[in-house]
Scaffold this motif. Structure first.
Motif, PDB file in Angstrom:
ATOM      1  N   LEU A   1       0.825  -1.206   0.000  1.00  0.00           N
ATOM      2  CA  LEU A   1       0.000   0.000   0.000  1.00  0.00           C
ATOM      3  C   LEU A   1       0.858   1.253   0.000  1.00  0.00           C
ATOM      4  O   LEU A   1       0.604   2.212  -0.736  1.00  0.00           O
ATOM      5  CB  LEU A   1      -0.937  -0.006   1.200  1.00  0.00           C
ATOM      6  CG  LEU A   1      -1.956   1.127   1.275  1.00  0.00           C
ATOM      7  CD1 LEU A   1      -2.915   1.069   0.101  1.00  0.00           C
ATOM      8  CD2 LEU A   1      -2.723   1.071   2.586  1.00  0.00           C
ATOM      9  N   LEU A   2       1.899   1.265   0.841  1.00  0.00           N
ATOM     10  CA  LEU A   2       2.762   2.439   0.921  1.00  0.00           C
ATOM     11  C   LEU A   2       3.541   2.661  -0.366  1.00  0.00           C
ATOM     12  O   LEU A   2       3.959   3.784  -0.655  1.00  0.00           O
ATOM     13  CB  LEU A   2       3.731   2.290   2.099  1.00  0.00           C
ATOM     14  CG  LEU A   2       3.098   2.306   3.492  1.00  0.00           C
ATOM     15  CD1 LEU A   2       4.157   2.029   4.551  1.00  0.00           C
ATOM     16  CD2 LEU A   2       2.425   3.635   3.771  1.00  0.00           C
ATOM     17  N   ALA A   3       3.738   1.603  -1.126  1.00  0.00           N
ATOM     18  CA  ALA A   3       4.527   1.719  -2.361  1.00  0.00           C
ATOM     19  C   ALA A   3       3.687   2.129  -3.555  1.00  0.00           C
ATOM     20  O   ALA A   3       4.232   2.439  -4.620  1.00  0.00           O
ATOM     21  CB  ALA A   3       5.228   0.389  -2.650  1.00  0.00           C
ATOM     22  N   ILE A   4       2.362   2.143  -3.436  1.00  0.00           N
ATOM     23  CA  ILE A   4       1.494   2.395  -4.591  1.00  0.00           C
ATOM     24  C   ILE A   4       1.665   3.794  -5.175  1.00  0.00           C
ATOM     25  O   ILE A   4       1.898   3.947  -6.376  1.00  0.00           O
ATOM     26  CB  ILE A   4       0.018   2.121  -4.228  1.00  0.00           C
ATOM     27  CG1 ILE A   4      -0.223   0.614  -4.155  1.00  0.00           C
ATOM     28  CG2 ILE A   4      -0.921   2.754  -5.256  1.00  0.00           C
ATOM     29  CD1 ILE A   4      -1.619   0.239  -3.688  1.00  0.00           C
ATOM     30  N   PRO A   5       1.535   4.868  -4.408  1.00  0.00           N
ATOM     31  CA  PRO A   5       1.638   6.204  -5.013  1.00  0.00           C
ATOM     32  C   PRO A   5       3.015   6.421  -5.630  1.00  0.00           C
ATOM     33  O   PRO A   5       4.035   6.078  -5.036  1.00  0.00           O
ATOM     34  CB  PRO A   5       1.409   7.157  -3.834  1.00  0.00           C
ATOM     35  CG  PRO A   5       0.741   6.331  -2.794  1.00  0.00           C
ATOM     36  CD  PRO A   5       1.283   4.967  -2.960  1.00  0.00           C
TER      37      PRO A   5
END
Length: 622
Positions: A103-107
């Motif tokens: 999730l943290l890597a998505i943007p």
């Protein structure tokens, strides 16, 4: 069909952005994806944007916080904190289908969120809702309320440039779509210039329409009728409607938030508080009664509020700006905003070991006069005289105007300190008001004591009289500091505090018995950088802040057995408290010096200008 709970899914959608905001970095490179202000409507009410998430993450690694978390002495503790957060996220992870790391890597690039006025639903959307043919009085009232909510509805919009991770973000959106359809939403799909646009129409009134599309590795997700559709029209240059970038208020506010920095801000936000409050008041049905009063107060004079945040550089850890755009003349509520300029050097009563110091210059007499005019709109003529001045004159022989208002120079100062031993409320403040004539204040105190001889007890500290109330609440819970309120006239300052030790330290500093903040190199350093950031403007407010000392309070509380026992008790019914209680139990905190070296002091300033009021804040590099 059974209705499934949607709250976890909506929370997951918001969480995607929330984690993105807290994990992102610096300058955006030239890209084909338009900036969010060029995609969202001109009447946007709230807006928040990260310029480039990948670069923000890279910048975080080089920041003091990033270096602290990578310190060999602190890394095990930081890793355990992250694992605890990951465990807490597990329930959401099951809903969204990705782990916390994913999730943290998505943007990747731009990330933006906005709230805007809702568009009225069209006939197709209305047909998808359940009919209501009931003509009873209750049904009619319900339909009127529903119409009012539609006319004052709010819509939401999220723009996430996911880059190479767009498939993971697409998975989250597809899961949300599936759950919505299971709960009764009707799916409608169309294609506009090879871009697939999905609309999800609600099964009944009171639930929002949902729209989303994917274009150039970016997903736009809208909550409300035609939210994402209009973004796509702007993106494909199919619309001539004005955008937020065309708004004069937005442009004026954001131009003041660039500062002297040579880079673009990593984060920006904008708000239109007048129209936000207008919608909320009228949506709730209180518009006819409440809104005219708010209009009388001059709320419409706030044309916009915006801010920006910069990271990096040789000298500064971070720099932040906030601008409030206000129309002239400043009457109504804004009549009490009377900032002035003056000295910023700490008075001699401020000790050198305070965690923060602030000073403000204000025209208290004019502010008091205008406050009376505001209250008079609702309470009749001279309300402060009737409700404040006359009762105090009768009960305590105090003349509010002569003894207080007219005796103030206009300068206020405060100093914050951590009173040992560390408790949950160990942070104490001394509040200071500079006096024109200390003898006038002493005379007023003497008259009060004649009327109320048992109200105050008197003693001296280094030759200075200190007054304390005889009745003090003493039933503070375990783990809390017991307040010891009092006040004193120190030279030409009236000092008040709920901490007797703080008052005593202020007296001793004034008498030369303790070092003073005015002689501290840290304050000189911050003051010199403040001068550069003011760019020739004269401030009405400045603050000096030692972030490391605020961290010390959290550190000492984490070590305290009282705090750990409190978390364990709360953990019996709260999974978050339980997880952090267990984390502190597992880990032996490193010496505080290992944390402190990563922090340096900072400053805050405010100045007045014709277009409004501007605030800035910065932290120096350690």
């Amino acid at each position: 069909m059974q209705t499934l709970p949607l709250r976890p899914l909506f929370f997951a959608a918001f969480a995607t952005l929330g984690f993105a905001f807290s994990s992102a970095s610096a300058l955006a490179e030239e890209a084909d994806v338009p900036g969010a202000p060029h995609l969202i409507p001109e009447d946007t009410l709230l807006y928040l944007r990260i310029d480039n998430a990948d670069k923000l993450r890279e910048g975080m690694k080089d920041s003091s916080l990033g270096k602290m978390l990578d310190d060999p002495q602190l890394k095990p503790f930081a890793g355990d904190i992250y694992q605890t957060l990951s465990d807490l996220f597990a329930e959401i992870s099951d809903e969204v289908g990705v782990s916390l790391d994913d999730l943290l890597a998505i943007p990747s690039g731009q990330v933006a969120a906005a709230m805007m006025p809702g568009n009225l639903p069209d006939e197709e959307s209305s047909n998808a809702k359940q009919a209501d043919d009931d003509d009873s009085e209750e049904a009619i009232r319900r339909r009127i309320a529903q119409k009012r909510r539609e006319q004052n509805s709010l819509a939401g919009l999220f723009i996430v440039d996911a880059g190479d991770h767009v498939s993971e973000l697409r998975t989250i959106v597809e899961r949300l779509e599936k759950r919505l359809i299971e709960s009764g939403y009707v799916r409608r799909a169309s294609q506009i210039e090879k871009v697939d646009l999905v609309r999800l129409l609600p099964p009944r009134s009171g639930r929002p329409e949902i729209e989303f599309f994917e274009h150039q590795e970016t997903i736009v997700f809208g909550i409300g009728h035609l939210t994402a559709s209009k973004v796509l029209d702007h993106w494909l240059e199919r619309s001539e409607e004005r955008t937020l970038a065309d708004s004069a208020n937005f442009g004026n506010v954001m131009s003041r938030c660039v500062g002297a920095e040579s880079t673009r801000p990593q984060m920006t936000f904008y708000a239109d508080p007048y129209h936000v409050i207008e919608r909320l008041v009228k949506r709730g049905g209180a518009g006819a009664f409440v809104w005219p009063m708010l209009e009388d107060l001059g709320l419409s004079k706030i044309r916009g509020i915006g801010g920006s945040s910069f990271r990096g550089g040789e000298t500064f850890e971070d720099i932040n700006h906030l601008h409030i755009l206000i129309d002239t003349p400043r009457d109504g509520f804004f009549g009490v905003l009377r900032p002035e300029t003056g000295k910023i050097t700490p008075p001699d009563w401020v000790p050198d070991d305070v965690t923060a110091y602030s000073t403000v210059h204000w025209d208290f007499a004019k502010a008091y006069e205008n406050l009376d005019k505001i209250i008079a709109k609702f309470q009749g003529e001279e309300p402060l005289k009737r409700f404040v001045e006359d009762p105090l004159e009768k009960a305590a022989r105090l003349n509010v105007k002569a003894d207080v208002i007219e005796n103030l120079t206009g300068r206020y100062a405060s100093a914050t300190w951590l009173e040992p031993p560390v408790k949950l409320n160990s942070q104490v403040v001394a509040y200071g008001f500079e006096l024109n004539d200390p003898e006038v204040a002493k005379s007023a105190i003497a008259r009060f004591r004649e009327v109320k001889p048992e109200a105050l007890k008197v003693d001296t500290v280094s030759g200075i009289v200190v007054y304390s109330p005889t009745r003090v609440r003493r039933n503070m819970p375990k783990g809390f500091r017991q307040p010891t309120p009092g006040f004193a006239i120190v030279d030409n300052w009236l000092l008040l505090s709920d901490s007797r030790p703080m008052l005593e330290r202020a007296v001793k500093a004034k008498q030369g018995g303790l070092p003073r903040l005015a002689e501290e190199p840290d304050f000189d350093l911050v003051a010199s950088e403040l001068g550069g950031k003011l760019d020739g403007e004269k401030p009405f407010m400045i603050s000096f802040v030692r972030g490391a000392e605020h961290l010390r309070l959290l550190y000492e509380l984490a070590k305290s057995e009282d705090s750990r026992a409190f978390l364990r008790r709360r953990g019996e019914n709260n999974v978050v408290a339980r997880q952090f209680a267990e984390l502190l139990q597992r880990n032996q905190l490193p010496p505080y010096d290992e944390f402190e070296k990563y922090f340096a002091p900072g400053g805050i300033f405010g100045y007045n200008e014709p277009s409004g009021i501007h605030f800035g804040a910065f932290n120096l590099k350690p």
